[in-house]
Design an enzyme around this catalytic site. Structure first.
Site, short mmCIF file in Angstrom:
data_model
loop_
_atom_site.label_atom_id
_atom_site.label_comp_id
_atom_site.label_asym_id
_atom_site.label_seq_id
_atom_site.Cartn_x
_atom_site.Cartn_y
_atom_site.Cartn_z
CG ASP A 305 96.85 -63.40 -18.70
OD1 ASP A 305 96.92 -62.76 -19.78
OD2 ASP A 305 95.84 -63.38 -17.98
CD GLU A 505 91.74 -64.51 -26.45
OE1 GLU A 505 91.94 -64.00 -25.34
OE2 GLU A 505 91.59 -65.73 -26.63
#
Length: 551
Positions: A305, A505
């Site tokens: 996403d 991340e």
């Protein structure tokens, strides 16, 4: 299709989120914070106080009044998780990364290992005592969170966290994570996207069986396998229920069943409600809005996403149509699940179940060969459905998505594909010439759309699946490509860590030593799966003393 009802707590917190956005606004406003805050008092008391807040002429609450209200009636986001030092954590585990000979790399790897201490939590007693005051779900065991705004356990992240914990010899912590995920299946019938009430409308890539397989391979814990098997079969039934199942008639007239992402939701995602509503305002009819919300939540279920991979007309975000895509990687994961369940059934002596799941895996392999494989590109391609209402979809060559994504190579992670020598040679050649392999690792796609699951971002799980698939093939050429990707990825993580003092991340694979960006929130640090993959790569390949680590 079932749509999980919103609790009254969640409905209220979404109103709070909207009020906070109007009062504080700003580019760094994170809507998730306002659905994560725990209540200090009963919901009715909190709502009464909220109703009594002073309002400006335009109906907004003055920022100072809202700040005072938040401090008086709510804890901080994440306060309902308590820091915990795992009992199986030691500063330098015996036999830790034996192939890492380079002193600086070894020192850094230990610092990454020590991050497990920072990221381990347990759900506070307050959540168990008053679940109605929290969106955090009570869980039986300790958890390892990704980090930053992701302050709860996540489903697919946990696989790579566990791979890192195994490298860190923290098998009990790894098993506790699996125990939590099994408890979610027992309660909800599937593993939630994450352990929050607002994630009960969707799952995430189904890798629980792979987590259990890795723990079993390391510890030989037969009890874990026995305990897990009924839950895994229940999860398998969820992924093969009508909402996820698609029937395809191929060019040879054979019928196949494959699966897609399909969230049980047709409203804004509570954790991003205000942003989702802005995009949905491009649609005039209620049914179009509902379909868009379902496709948004389904993209979140995919873990990607967001990405041009799910857009009919990229990079136009409002053309998101996730439920119209049969994804290559999801079906590879379910193939892995079928093989793992068959393996576990054999371990516990249930040969009937083992045979049934081997048969299912064989059928899925044939379906993937028929629907996804593209002999010209030598990649597996996502398949776009023309109309999601049809009972049986007739396969057409033009419906394959010919754009290059890292996911086009994920089937190589599964044994039926990596054990096929001539197929591996073709796929290795295709990956080498795909333009995905860049200075700092494998790019997610070749489209720079501003979305985070697109170019130039690289993500730890994608590096790991591709590298491990290449490795397991046993081909020398595949191994050297795997080592090259892993070396670039580890180097870039090391340089970023040296520059920022943090694990990130995602990385910018176009530029060694730069972290990634884009998407709907600011770049996050911590970071569970990045740490896990670095440790797994260093365990596999090591780092010789005479090899420099620099961009």
């Amino acid at each position: 299709m079932a749509v999980t009802p919103s609790t009254s707590l969640l409905s209220f917190l979404q109103r709070l989120q909207k009020t906070a956005f109007e009062a504080f606004g700003g580019t760094d406003f994170d809507p998730k914070t306002y659905v994560d805050v725990p209540l200090k008092f009963a919901l009715s008391v909190t709502q009464d106080a909220f109703q009594k807040l002073p309002r400006n002429a335009n109906g907004t609450v003055p920022a100072e009044d809202l700040k005072r209200f938040l401090e008086a009636y709510f804890g901080g986001a994440g306060d309902d998780l308590v820091h915990l030092t795992p009992h199986d954590f030691v500063r330098e585990p015996e036999g830790f990364l034996p192939k890492v000979k380079h002193p600086q790399v070894r020192a850094w790897a230990l610092q990454v290992h020590w991050l497990w201490k920072n990221l381990t939590r347990k759900v506070s007693d307050a959540v168990q005592a008053h679940p109605d005051l929290h969106t955090l779900l009570p869980l039986p065991g300790s958890v390892v969170i990704p980090g930053s705004r992701f302050r709860e356990v996540y489903y697919w992240d946990s696989y790579w966290v566990i791979r890192g914990l195994i490298a860190s010899k923290m098998h009990d912590t790894a098993t506790a994570i699996v125990t939590n995920l099994i408890s979610l299946i027992e309660q909800y019938g599937f593993v939630l996207n994450g352990a929050r009430a607002y994630y009960s409308n969707r799952s995430q890539p189904p890798l629980l069986s792979a987590m259990i397989y890795e723990i079993y391979r390391t510890t030989g814990d037969v009890e874990l396998v026995k305990r897990s098997l009924p839950a895994l079969i229940k999860e398998y039934e969820f992924w093969n229920s009508d909402i996820h199942k698609v029937t395809i008639l191929d060019a040879q007239g054979c019928t196949h069943t494959l699966n897609r992402y399909n969230a049980m939701w047709d409203k804004p995602r509570p954790e991003s409600s205000i942003k989702d509503q802005v995009f949905a305002s491009n649609f005039s009819s209620v049914s179009e809005k509902q379909q868009f919300y379902r496709d948004l939540a389904s993209a979140a279920e995919s873990g990607w996403d967001f990405s041009t991979r799910w857009m009919r007309n990229p990079p136009n975000f409002t053309t998101l149509a996730t439920t119209s895509v049969i994804p290559v990687d999801l079906n590879a994961f379910i193939l892995g699940m079928e093989l793992n369940i068959a393996f576990f059934a054999k371990v516990v002596g249930d040969n009937g179940t083992a045979e049934r799941f081997l048969e299912n895996a064989d059928l899925r392999k044939k379906a993937m060969d028929s629907v996804f494989w593209n002999a010209n590109m030598k990649q597996w391609l996502d398949y776009w459905l023309e109309n999601t209402c049809e009972e049986v979809h007739v396969w057409k060559n033009g419906r394959q998505n010919k754009n290059v994504f890292a996911s086009n190579f994920v089937p190589l992670w599964m044994k039926p594909f990596y054990s096929d020598t001539s197929l591996v040679a073709s796929v290795v050649e295709s990956l080498k010439t795909s333009n995905l392999v860049r200075a700092a690792g494998v790019a997610t796609s070749l489209t720079d759309s501003g979305q985070q699951w697109d170019f130039p971002n690289g993500w730890a799980p994608l590096q790991h699946m591709l590298v491990e698939g290449l490795l397991k093939s046993g081909s020398q050429e595949a191994r050297s490509l795997a080592e090259e990707i892993a070396t670039r990825w580890v180097t870039s993580n090391y340089i970023v860590y040296k520059k920022t003092g943090l694990m990130h991340e995602k990385l910018d694979v176009e530029h060694c030593g730069e972290f990634g960006g884009g998407g709907e929130y600011v770049p996050q640090t911590g970071f569970g799966w990045s740490n896990g993959v670095v440790l797994a790569f260093l365990e596999e390949f090591g780092w010789p003393e005479d090899r420099n680590i620099e961009c």
